[in-house]
Scaffold this active site. Structure first.
Site, PDB file in Angstrom:
ATOM      1  CG  HIS A  89     -10.853  37.005  -5.605  1.00 38.04           C
ATOM      2  ND1 HIS A  89     -11.684  38.000  -5.114  1.00 38.04           N
ATOM      3  CD2 HIS A  89     -11.646  36.139  -6.291  1.00 38.04           C
ATOM      4  CE1 HIS A  89     -12.924  37.763  -5.496  1.00 38.04           C
ATOM      5  NE2 HIS A  89     -12.930  36.638  -6.198  1.00 38.04           N
ATOM      6  CG  ASP A 133     -21.339  35.935  -7.278  1.00 37.47           C
ATOM      7  OD1 ASP A 133     -21.224  37.089  -7.752  1.00 37.47           O
ATOM      8  OD2 ASP A 133     -21.868  35.000  -7.920  1.00 37.47           O
ATOM      9  CB  SER A 134     -16.193  36.932  -7.402  1.00 39.19           C
ATOM     10  OG  SER A 134     -15.692  36.240  -6.284  1.00 39.19           O
TER      11      SER A 134
END
Length: 218
Positions: A89, A133-134
């Protein structure tokens, strides 16, 4: 052959010696009863062969024929497993608290694809993966990738730049209703092993994520 910096040059064909291991599975150029040839992507887009002028004038037919052509060539190409490696990120667009909450180890299920190199050594293929995913939720993705590739003189090292078009689904976006996307694609590797990656753009607090995975060609 014209040289570029970092001793890379444009590839004109994939290695042909059977004892050498290479990422490229070359698909021979096809003809359609002498009506035309199917050219490599090194000439911008593949030139499609049509049975009539009416087909050539229909953009939807052109798109469909192009997808079918790439699919058939990819299915005749090499087996290519995929392994999700890392997400990153953008620290400039997220707070430290948010970064600490996010998952950046997307290791999930081993993906699989089929791909080939065209007459100019450029790679393209289809793939599917499932990863975390995150938010540690499963995210499937399936699509098409294409890169314009450059090789060192010995053809062992290669780098590429292109795009990927895909469908994916996430729990936090429409509760797993599939949606399409298109993103840039970069690649760097040695012989049969490559690391590919993309970047998801966004605004502050959303998107702005780099995603990397490994690809191996059998």
């Amino acid at each position: 052959m014209r040289r570029f910096n970092m001793r890379f040059h444009i590839a004109t064909a994939c290695p042909r010696r059977s004892h050498e291991r290479s990422r490229c599975h070359r698909i021979e150029t096809e003809t359609d009863q002498g009506a035309g040839v199917v050219a490599g992507r090194g000439k911008a887009w593949s030139t499609l062969v049509f049975s009539s002028a009416a087909r050539a004038d229909n953009p939807f037919t052109q798109l469909g024929d192009g997808v079918i052509e790439r699919w058939n060539k990819s299915m005749a190409g090499s087996n290519q497993p995929y392994l999700p490696l890392e997400t990153r990120h953008n620290r400039a667009t997220y707070s430290r608290q948010a970064i600490n909450r996010f998952n950046e180890r997307p290791w999930g299920l081993l993906g699989y694809g089929k791909g080939y190199c065209d007459d100019h050594g450029n790679w393209q293929g289809f793939y599917a993966m499932v990863f975390k995913d995150s938010h540690m939720k499963w995210e499937p993705i399936a699509g098409y990738g294409s890169t314009w590739d450059w090789y060192t003189a010995d053809r062992n090292w290669h780098v590429g730049l292109g795009y990927t078009a895909f469908f994916t689904a996430r729990e936090d976006i429409m509760n797993y209703v599939p949606f399409p996307g298109i993103l840039p694609l970069v690649s760097a590797g040695y012989k049969n092993l490559a690391v590919q990656g993309t970047y998801v753009p966004g605004r502050r607090g959303t998107g702005n994520v780099a995603f990397f995975w490994a690809q191996y060609t059998f």
